[in-house]
Design a protein around this motif. Structure first.
Motif, PDB file in Angstrom:
ATOM      1  N   GLU A 113       0.811  -1.220   0.000  1.00 62.89           N
ATOM      2  CA  GLU A 113       0.000   0.000   0.000  1.00 62.89           C
ATOM      3  C   GLU A 113       0.844   1.270   0.000  1.00 62.89           C
ATOM      4  N   LYS A 117       0.694   3.757  -3.082  1.00 61.40           N
ATOM      5  CA  LYS A 117       0.154   5.091  -2.784  1.00 61.40           C
ATOM      6  C   LYS A 117       1.141   6.176  -3.213  1.00 61.40           C
ATOM      7  N   GLU A 121       0.046   8.477  -6.385  1.00 63.49           N
ATOM      8  CA  GLU A 121      -0.216   9.877  -6.038  1.00 63.49           C
ATOM      9  C   GLU A 121       0.631  10.799  -6.906  1.00 63.49           C
ATOM     10  N   LEU A 146      -7.807   2.160  -2.239  1.00 62.34           N
ATOM     11  CA  LEU A 146      -6.803   3.128  -2.673  1.00 62.34           C
ATOM     12  C   LEU A 146      -7.079   3.577  -4.104  1.00 62.34           C
TER      13      LEU A 146
END
Length: 236
Positions: A113, A117, A121, A146
């Motif tokens: 994760e 992420k 992002e 997510l």
């Protein structure tokens, strides 16, 4: 809107009579389909002038989906964004026709994760268009929360490796199907029954935009199946 096309725009001789006789392969292909998936970008970026030319050769409503370079996915396994901005800026030479970015992960890459992420992002900061993720490790079934937050669609693949990747996931406003051919990947032609079921599934989705890409190109079946699905969905 529903977009149907193939990986690349090669037209097998056996189906050449179904396309206009004049123009480049891309120009002829774009008379029948509304999208194509560029796989070349996975290995090496074309020149900016080449991308601009492809955009100019296609109708105003035509779209391109481009695969993210393997440097980010397979070599660095999402742990580096060095060069990512330059990569996306080059792809933007497709102009308004740059519709979606396909991120295909190696089968061995597990879901982390924090790593995911951080990478996505950054990607979202650079690219505001549609992003489709083809995750090929079972652990990615835990990624939907997510992906929804970052507005990234999870690809529905055939043949599916697991139960979760047989249907679209993640961001619900965008759906992306990749049909690789089954039972023989890249070769097998899909049956009428499979295509009818696929058409029903696509119709039932509430996504604003839907993309179906046939990747069973090695035998030329992709063109035939894409044309058949177009007819089942009553698309011009």
């Amino acid at each position: 809107m529903t977009y149907i096309g193939t990986a690349g725009w090669s037209i097998p001789k056996v189906y050449a009579h179904l396309f206009p006789s004049e123009g480049t392969h891309l120009e002829r292909y774009a008379k029948k389909f509304t999208i194509t998936e560029i796989n070349r970008t996975f290995y090496r970026l074309p020149r900016a002038s080449t991308l601009q030319k492809w955009s100019e050769q296609t109708p105003p409503s035509f779209k391109f989906s481009a695969k993210l370079n393997r440097s980010f996915t397979h070599f660095h396994k999402l742990q580096s964004t060095q060069g990512l901005e330059e990569h996306i800026e080059t792809l933007k030479n497709l102009g308004s026709k740059f519709f979606a970015l396909l991120v295909q992960l190696p089968p061995s890459l597990e879901f982390n994760e924090n790593v995911a992420k951080s990478f996505f992002e950054k990607l979202r900061e650079i690219f505001s268009g549609y992003i489709a993720l083809e995750a090929r490790h079972e652990s990615w079934k835990k990624s939907d929360k997510l992906l929804k937050e970052l507005q990234i669609a999870r690809v529905a693949s055939d043949p599916p490796k697991f139960v979760f990747d047989s249907e679209p996931g993640g961001y619900e406003e965008f759906a992306y199907f990749r049909l690789h051919g089954s039972p023989k990947i890249y070769y097998s032609e899909y049956t009428k029954g499979f295509l009818q079921n696929l058409a029903d599934r696509v119709k039932a989705l509430r996504a604003t935009d839907k993309v179906v890409i046939f990747d069973n190109t090695a035998s030329g079946a992709a063109i035939k199946n894409a044309l058949e699905l177009k007819k089942l969905l009553d698309l011009k």
